[in-house]
Scaffold this active site. Sequence first.
Site, PDB file in Angstrom:
ATOM      1  CE  LYS A 158      -3.845  -0.526   2.696  1.00  0.00           C
ATOM      2  NZ  LYS A 158      -4.596  -0.947   3.913  1.00  0.00           N
ATOM      3  CG  HIS A 208     -15.234  -0.828   6.353  1.00  0.00           C
ATOM      4  ND1 HIS A 208     -14.187  -0.268   5.664  1.00  0.00           N
ATOM      5  CD2 HIS A 208     -15.724   0.153   7.148  1.00  0.00           C
ATOM      6  CE1 HIS A 208     -14.059   1.007   6.021  1.00  0.00           C
ATOM      7  NE2 HIS A 208     -14.991   1.290   6.919  1.00  0.00           N
ATOM      8  CD  GLU A 275     -12.256   3.946   6.507  1.00  0.00           C
ATOM      9  OE1 GLU A 275     -13.314   4.392   6.064  1.00  0.00           O
ATOM     10  OE2 GLU A 275     -11.311   3.569   5.779  1.00  0.00           O
ATOM     11  CG  ASN A 290     -11.254   8.147   6.108  1.00  0.00           C
ATOM     12  OD1 ASN A 290     -10.314   8.256   5.315  1.00  0.00           O
ATOM     13  ND2 ASN A 290     -12.129   7.190   6.026  1.00  0.00           N
ATOM     14  NE  ARG A 292     -12.597  12.007   3.940  1.00  0.00           N
ATOM     15  CZ  ARG A 292     -13.441  10.992   3.906  1.00  0.00           C
ATOM     16  NH1 ARG A 292     -14.662  11.122   4.405  1.00  0.00           N
ATOM     17  NH2 ARG A 292     -13.099   9.825   3.394  1.00  0.00           N
ATOM     18  NE  ARG A 338     -21.929   6.021   1.224  1.00  0.00           N
ATOM     19  CZ  ARG A 338     -20.658   6.371   1.185  1.00  0.00           C
ATOM     20  NH1 ARG A 338     -20.116   6.784   0.048  1.00  0.00           N
ATOM     21  NH2 ARG A 338     -19.912   6.308   2.266  1.00  0.00           N
TER      22      ARG A 338
HETATM   23  P1  ADP Z   1      -7.967   3.807   0.716  1.00  0.00           P
HETATM   24  O1  ADP Z   1      -7.430   4.935   1.535  1.00  0.00           O
HETATM   25  O2  ADP Z   1      -7.403   3.810  -0.663  1.00  0.00           O
HETATM   26  O3  ADP Z   1      -9.454   3.692   0.770  1.00  0.00           O
HETATM   27  P2  ADP Z   1      -7.713   1.604   2.648  1.00  0.00           P
HETATM   28  O4  ADP Z   1      -6.493   1.308   3.399  1.00  0.00           O
HETATM   29  O5  ADP Z   1      -8.852   2.205   3.392  1.00  0.00           O
HETATM   30  O6  ADP Z   1      -7.339   2.472   1.349  1.00  0.00           O
HETATM   31  O7  ADP Z   1      -8.231   0.279   1.948  1.00  0.00           O
HETATM   32  C1  ADP Z   1      -9.281   0.285   1.012  1.00  0.00           C
HETATM   33  C2  ADP Z   1      -9.865  -1.120   0.878  1.00  0.00           C
HETATM   34  O8  ADP Z   1      -8.880  -2.053   0.436  1.00  0.00           O
HETATM   35  C3  ADP Z   1     -10.386  -1.684   2.169  1.00  0.00           C
HETATM   36  O9  ADP Z   1     -11.702  -1.253   2.465  1.00  0.00           O
HETATM   37  C4  ADP Z   1     -10.315  -3.179   1.885  1.00  0.00           C
HETATM   38  O10 ADP Z   1     -11.410  -3.582   1.088  1.00  0.00           O
HETATM   39  C5  ADP Z   1      -9.049  -3.312   1.064  1.00  0.00           C
HETATM   40  N1  ADP Z   1      -7.876  -3.569   1.940  1.00  0.00           N
HETATM   41  C6  ADP Z   1      -6.963  -2.683   2.363  1.00  0.00           C
HETATM   42  N2  ADP Z   1      -6.033  -3.264   3.161  1.00  0.00           N
HETATM   43  C7  ADP Z   1      -6.370  -4.564   3.257  1.00  0.00           C
HETATM   44  C8  ADP Z   1      -5.808  -5.704   3.934  1.00  0.00           C
HETATM   45  N3  ADP Z   1      -4.715  -5.631   4.679  1.00  0.00           N
HETATM   46  N4  ADP Z   1      -6.450  -6.885   3.801  1.00  0.00           N
HETATM   47  C9  ADP Z   1      -7.576  -6.990   3.033  1.00  0.00           C
HETATM   48  N5  ADP Z   1      -8.142  -5.971   2.364  1.00  0.00           N
HETATM   49  C10 ADP Z   1      -7.559  -4.765   2.459  1.00  0.00           C
END
Ligand code: ADP
Length: 447
Positions: A158, A208, A275, A290, A292, A338
């Site tokens: 990521k 989530h 989150e 987040n 905000r 939504r």
């Molecule tokens: P963004 O800021 O791009 O939204 P997030 O870290 O919130 O990124 O991750 C977005 C989505 O990606 C999550 O809601 C989930 O569906 C998937 N995701 C992220 N990290 C993981 C992980 N470690 N394992 C499984 N799914 C993940």
Amino acid sequence: MFQRVLIANRGEIALRIMRACKELNIETVCVYSTADKDAPYLKHADETICIGPGPSKDSYLNISRIISAAELADVDAIHPGYGFLSERADFSEICRECKIEFIGPSPEAMGKLGDKVEAKRYARAAKVPVFPGSEGAIEEVEEAVEVAAEIGYPVIIKAAAGGGGRGMRICRNEATLRTNISKAQQEAQAAFGNGAVFIEKFLEHARHVEVQCIGDKHGNAIHLWERDCSMQRRHQKVIEEAPGPLIERKKIEKVCEAAAKLIKSADYAGAATVEFLMDADQNFYMLEVNTRVQVEHPITEMITGVDIVKASIQVAAGEKLPYKQKDIQVNGHAIECRINAEDHTKNFMPSAGLIETYEAPGGLGVRMDTHVCAGYRVPPNYDSMIGKLIVHAETREAAITRALRALNEFEVGPIKTTIPLHTELMQNSDFKKGGVDIHYLERLLKD
Ligand code: ADP
């Protein structure tokens, strides 16, 4: 308290902020692009200022135009809403330099929690559960390979500055990890101007679950319990509910307390959401913070009675949080649908254009947060969300029944909306049982 606030956003959230300001006796100045010039919600503002043409980069994302409007209108504060400039630390900084209060966290607090690598560091210290993975940003491929061997595959790469579901790569073995690290770094640099990436364990089946928090400038921070937002499509939330169904209260209580501690440790003033993904054994792993107000904040307002938008304006103005943790009780169950201007039977094709028929649902426990009405033309330039149907009832079962009743009253045409999809989902037996995972909806839509 502020006398005049500029709203640097559009649509339902602009109206939501205007309503909160009105109840606080604050005058509102709402900016708009030419694509929104005829939008009826603008009449609720005390003053409106055109900041440019339809494309967001020339209007809602254009910092110098927004600051000029703020100076022209002589406001004391700017509310960024969600999306657009809301998570830009540089914007928060510029507001400070211009002596305009940014209604949201300081650039420092945003820097601590808005960056995923930094946020994880603070989370560990506050005992917020995080995914196993690299301690900080990955410099060398070998480092990633070592960490992955330790935590086991699959892993996910990521971007520290990532957002909107972009900049993530799932790796199921060492070979893919090796080829993907440098690609991910380059991509992150190009997309976010920050090449830092990290790896963490990838969870296959998860829900989530997120925790609403709010802090003030006097070192206080509380949580407003959790929301479950597992019903998603392409990482976009479709339905949210509060509290989360079938979650052991003892477990979530600890997570919520830790989330509030995290906000406090970053000297964070304003609304924030921590989150998490939750696995089948109800272990929690933090995804991100987040910094905000979120689209789904109303469901938390319904179950706690806290006006999150008003409270965040009050804390930005330097007031103490009007609530203590012990005041925050969960009352009943709330669900948000939504409503997007999209045709879900045609792969969610956007359906912009004139709304000729608009009949909103009403009655006990029904709240509509929307800026649209009959005669409103949905511009093609922005997000397709045209409103949120929020219901509140004593139990989850009663809330689902109420949502279905409200959806049946709801009529929008001739543009297509996701009302029929929500009507289906409120009758779906898996949703009714509770606890669907984040891939459920995509599996359902494939069948
Ligand atoms: P963004 O800021 O791009 O939204 P997030 O870290 O919130 O990124 O991750 C977005 C989505 O990606 C999550 O809601 C989930 O569906 C998937 N995701 C992220 N990290 C993981 C992980 N470690 N394992 C499984 N799914 C993940």
